[in-house]
Design an enzyme around this catalytic site. Sequence first.
Site, PDB file in Angstrom:
ATOM      1  N   SER A   5       0.823  -1.216   0.000  1.00  0.00           N
ATOM      2  CA  SER A   5       0.000   0.000   0.000  1.00  0.00           C
ATOM      3  C   SER A   5       0.852   1.259   0.000  1.00  0.00           C
ATOM      4  O   SER A   5       0.369   2.351  -0.330  1.00  0.00           O
ATOM      5  CB  SER A   5      -0.910   0.012   1.231  1.00  0.00           C
ATOM      6  OG  SER A   5      -0.146  -0.003   2.420  1.00  0.00           O
ATOM      7  N   LYS A   6       2.129   1.149   0.360  1.00  0.00           N
ATOM      8  CA  LYS A   6       2.993   2.319   0.446  1.00  0.00           C
ATOM      9  C   LYS A   6       3.290   2.939  -0.918  1.00  0.00           C
ATOM     10  O   LYS A   6       3.736   4.088  -0.987  1.00  0.00           O
ATOM     11  CB  LYS A   6       4.295   1.972   1.169  1.00  0.00           C
ATOM     12  CG  LYS A   6       4.094   1.570   2.632  1.00  0.00           C
ATOM     13  CD  LYS A   6       3.478   2.679   3.463  1.00  0.00           C
ATOM     14  CE  LYS A   6       3.461   2.327   4.940  1.00  0.00           C
ATOM     15  NZ  LYS A   6       2.921   3.412   5.782  1.00  0.00           N
ATOM     16  N   ASP A   7       3.049   2.185  -1.992  1.00  0.00           N
ATOM     17  CA  ASP A   7       3.166   2.784  -3.329  1.00  0.00           C
ATOM     18  C   ASP A   7       2.291   4.021  -3.445  1.00  0.00           C
ATOM     19  O   ASP A   7       2.644   4.992  -4.118  1.00  0.00           O
ATOM     20  CB  ASP A   7       2.719   1.790  -4.406  1.00  0.00           C
ATOM     21  CG  ASP A   7       3.750   0.713  -4.672  1.00  0.00           C
ATOM     22  OD1 ASP A   7       4.806   0.713  -4.021  1.00  0.00           O
ATOM     23  OD2 ASP A   7       3.483  -0.137  -5.549  1.00  0.00           O
ATOM     24  N   ARG A   8       1.122   3.961  -2.817  1.00  0.00           N
ATOM     25  CA  ARG A   8       0.147   5.056  -2.933  1.00  0.00           C
ATOM     26  C   ARG A   8       0.718   6.358  -2.372  1.00  0.00           C
ATOM     27  O   ARG A   8       0.620   7.407  -3.011  1.00  0.00           O
ATOM     28  CB  ARG A   8      -1.146   4.692  -2.185  1.00  0.00           C
ATOM     29  CG  ARG A   8      -1.901   3.493  -2.759  1.00  0.00           C
ATOM     30  CD  ARG A   8      -3.101   3.192  -1.878  1.00  0.00           C
ATOM     31  NE  ARG A   8      -3.820   1.994  -2.269  1.00  0.00           N
ATOM     32  CZ  ARG A   8      -4.870   1.959  -3.091  1.00  0.00           C
ATOM     33  NH1 ARG A   8      -5.325   3.074  -3.625  1.00  0.00           N
ATOM     34  NH2 ARG A   8      -5.473   0.820  -3.370  1.00  0.00           N
ATOM     35  N   THR A  47       7.721   1.500   2.559  1.00  0.00           N
ATOM     36  CA  THR A  47       7.751   2.843   1.992  1.00  0.00           C
ATOM     37  C   THR A  47       9.072   3.073   1.271  1.00  0.00           C
ATOM     38  O   THR A  47       9.116   3.668   0.182  1.00  0.00           O
ATOM     39  CB  THR A  47       7.547   3.911   3.076  1.00  0.00           C
ATOM     40  OG1 THR A  47       6.319   3.669   3.759  1.00  0.00           O
ATOM     41  CG2 THR A  47       7.518   5.306   2.471  1.00  0.00           C
TER      42      THR A  47
END
Length: 354
Positions: free
Chosen positions: A47-50, A79
Site C-alpha cells: 500500500s505504500k506505493d500510494r 515505503t
Amino acid sequence: MHKKLNVHDNLLSMVGCTPLIRLNNITQHFKGEFLAKYEAQNPGLSSKDRIAHYIIEKAEKNGDIKPGDTIIETTSGNTGFSIAMIAAIKGYKCILAVSSKSSKDKISLLKTMGADVTVCPSNVAPEDPRSYYEVAKRIYNETPGSIYINQYFNDLNIDAHYLTTGPEIWEQTQGKITHLVACSGTGGTISGTARYLKEQNPDIKILGIDAFGSVLQKYHETGKFDKSEIYPYKIEGLGKNLIPSATDFDVIDKFTKVTDEDSAYMARDIAKTEGMFVGYTSGAVMQGIKQLAAENEFNSESKVVAIFPDHGSRYMSKVFSDDWMKSQGFTNYPGLEDEQNQSNLKKVHITNIN
C-alpha cells in the site's frame, strides 16, 4: 475471446485500484462477510506505493524536487521500496534510514533497487540520535538538493488514501461496508481511508489494529502518551513508540492489540486457507478480526473490509522462516513444535503402535 492487454508507460500507472477479495475459509466461523483489500497487487507489492507516488508527484508540482535530486525517508521497509522504485523510474537518488527490525529481505530489496541504506537500532527512543527518525533528519540537513518524505508527520500520507483507498473501497462495496479493519503505524492508511468512508456514512466503524509494545491504543483511549507501554516487539509497520501526526485518532472508533506470535501464525494461516501470500501486518489484521469476532463486534449483516498491506515475499526470513519462528519461541504451530515436544509425540506414537 482474449482479454485486452494494456501497455503501461511505466509501473506508476499501476499504483492503486487493487481488488477486494472475499475471505471464505479463514472466516467461516465468524458472523458477517469479510473482504480483503489486497494491496500486494500494487507494483511495489504494498500500500505504500500510494503515498510515495502521491507525495513525490506533489513535490514535483511544487518545484521542490528535480531529476538528480535526493529523496530521503525513514522506513520499516515498504515505503522505502516504493520510494526506491519511483526514484529509479524518475531519475532521483534515494537514501533510506531503516529500522533494524526490518526483515533482511526488505533491506536486500532496497539495496537492489539502488537505495543507499542506513540500518538504525529499533529499540531506542525516537529522540535518540541513533534512531531512524533522527538519522534521516541529519542526512536531510546534510544533503543539498534533497527532500524528506517524513511519512509519520506528513498530512499528504493521509491525503493519498483519502483520494484513493477510501473511494475504491466505497465503490467496490457499493457503499455497503459496515466495518474497516486496518493496522495503524504511521496512521496514513487507516486515517485517510476512514475520513473518506466516514464522510459517506458516519456509521461505518473504523477498527485499528495496534501491537503490544506500542502506545497508540492507550493514547486513543486516554489522550495520554504513556512510555510504560513501550517495549520491543517484532511486527514491522504496526504500532509506534511516538504519536504520529499522520494518525487522525478522531476517525478511529476502537483499537485492538495483537501479539507478535499470534500475528505470525495468522499470516501462515491466511496462506494455507485462502492461498493469499501476504505479510506480517496482514496476519496482525486477521488476528485482530478473530479477536473482535470473539467479542461479538460483527453480526450477520456486517460487511467487513480488512486492508492487507503487503506481500509475503517481504518476510521470507521472518514469519515464513521456520528457523526464525523457532528462534522467537513461536513453536505452537504445526511443524514448528520444539524438539522436546516432537520427541514426546514420537514416543506416544510408538507406544500406541506397540
